[in-house]
Design a protein around this motif. Structure first.
Motif, PDB file in Angstrom:
ATOM      1  N   LYS A  42      10.553  47.804  37.812  1.00  0.00           N
ATOM      2  CA  LYS A  42       9.802  46.702  38.428  1.00  0.00           C
ATOM      3  C   LYS A  42       8.702  46.213  37.496  1.00  0.00           C
ATOM      4  N   ALA A  46       8.485  42.487  35.934  1.00  0.00           N
ATOM      5  CA  ALA A  46       7.308  41.639  36.119  1.00  0.00           C
ATOM      6  C   ALA A  46       6.799  41.110  34.785  1.00  0.00           C
ATOM      7  N   LYS A 343       4.431  41.579  40.413  1.00  0.00           N
ATOM      8  CA  LYS A 343       4.192  42.977  40.789  1.00  0.00           C
ATOM      9  C   LYS A 343       3.938  43.103  42.287  1.00  0.00           C
ATOM     10  N   LEU A 346       7.221  42.599  44.154  1.00  0.00           N
ATOM     11  CA  LEU A 346       8.119  43.756  44.015  1.00  0.00           C
ATOM     12  C   LEU A 346       7.511  45.032  44.585  1.00  0.00           C
TER      13      LEU A 346
END
Length: 354
Positions: A42, A46, A343, A346
């Motif tokens: 993740k 990002a 971020k 997610l």
């Protein structure tokens, strides 16, 4: 409705149990492998999105900057930001404004992903060592330590993707009148390897490494320090509930980008010129003294500085600074904000300063 309430309750209980298990593992010094891998993915995603979005938004200014950096001073085509953009539009059309952007995104997405991820990991490692050294578990990263973490992240990311940056510079410089056209990133990579050898892919690497220390280091250091100062001092009513608005974070990113690019810009000019050496078909490469068509050869970074200043004056080290200044502020600002927004979407919980 009752059935849905039961399902919701069961889901909430399951989530709490999972969180408790992860907390237990963390206390015992063990990380849940799947959770750690997912968090890394993740974070990388990002960073990649942030890089791609920010560079595409300012692609025309990025191309103009490179053209100004390397153009022959005795055959001027681009006299400034507005004139340069109009000239590209008139001679190459809309596509000309975005020439090289595909290669740039192919480079900047992994570069940005690695850079943001490396910065977070370096920050955690440096903070841990700092806390151990001072004996204070509540110690926070200082601006100097953030500068070091940012420099480490910049060097790692730049070195990992440098060959793509090198060929991107050449693709960006070529025009419709170039004797030889690179058809794309992979064609450019294979051509440079075949005609100039593997070392050519790292031309200009040294000034890039030196330049990335103040550039990326100051970007992260200024950005994080400004955020911390605003949250702690709460000036002008900019902070609500210990959170900064998107506009305020954009301003922090813009300030960080301005400081970093101004300090490191001459090294960026030298890097770009060294990347052109050995490419006989460069359409706009600087010529030695303007009296011949042979491209200027450099034996190294110092020689490139010396010849650039001798033939064109000290101001040549800041060629393209204006479009770069116009570009870098929104670019850095968009990158930082995009990274934090993605971020949040997610669900990545990473606190660099903790």
């Amino acid at each position: 409705m009752a059935s849905e309430d039961v399902k919701t309750s069961e889901s909430a209980v399951s989530t709490i149990v999972n969180l408790a298990e992860e907390a237990k593992l963390a206390r015992e010094g063990v990380k849940a492998p799947s959770y750690a891998i997912l968090s890394i993915c993740k974070s990388l995603a990002a960073g990649g999105v942030a890089g791609g979005v920010s560079r595409t938004a300012v692609a025309p200014l990025e191309r103009l900057k490179i053209l100004l950096q390397v153009q022959n001073p005795h055959s001027i085509k681009y006299n400034g930001t507005i004139q340069g953009l109009k000239y590209i539009w008139r001679t190459e059309g809309f596509r000309g404004l975005f020439k090289g952007n595909g290669t740039n995104c192919a480079r900047i997405v992994p570069n940005s992903a690695v850079k943001f991820f490396s910065y977070e990991q370096a920050s955690k490692g440096i903070l841990y060592l700092y806390q151990q050294q001072t004996g204070n578990e509540d110690a926070q990263l200082t601006p100097l330590l953030r500068l070091g973490a940012g420099a480490c992240a910049g060097i790692i990311a730049m070195s990992a993707t440098y060959p793509m940056d090198m060929v991107r510079g050449r693709i960006t410089v070529q025009t419709e009148s170039s004797p030889y056209q690179y058809r794309g990133m992979f064609h450019a990579l294979s051509t440079v390897l075949r005609e100039e050898g593997p070392r050519a892919l790292y031309k200009g690497w040294l000034p890039s490494v030196i330049g990335v220390i103040p550039y990326v280091g100051l970007n992260f250091s200024v950005y994080e320090s400004l955020k911390d100062w605003l949250i702690k001092s709460r000036p002008f009513g900019l902070v609500e509930d210990s959170e900064l608005s998107v506009t305020t974070r954009l301003a922090c990113g813009a300030a960080a980008g301005t400081v970093g690019q101004t300090v490191a810009y001459p090294l960026d000019v030298i890097r770009r010129r060294m990347q052109m050496v050995g490419w006989k078909d460069a359409a706009s490469v600087v010529s030695g003294d303007g009296r011949n068509k042979a491209s200027l050869e450099y034996t190294g970074m110092i020689d490139a500085f010396r010849k650039t200043v001798r033939h064109e004056g000290f101001g040549a080290l800041y060629k393209g600074l204006v479009p770069n200044s116009v570009k870098v502020v929104p670019s850095i600002a968009i990158a930082f904000v995009s990274y934090e927004v993605v971020k949040d979407i997610l669900g990545v919980e990473i606190r660099i300063s903790d």
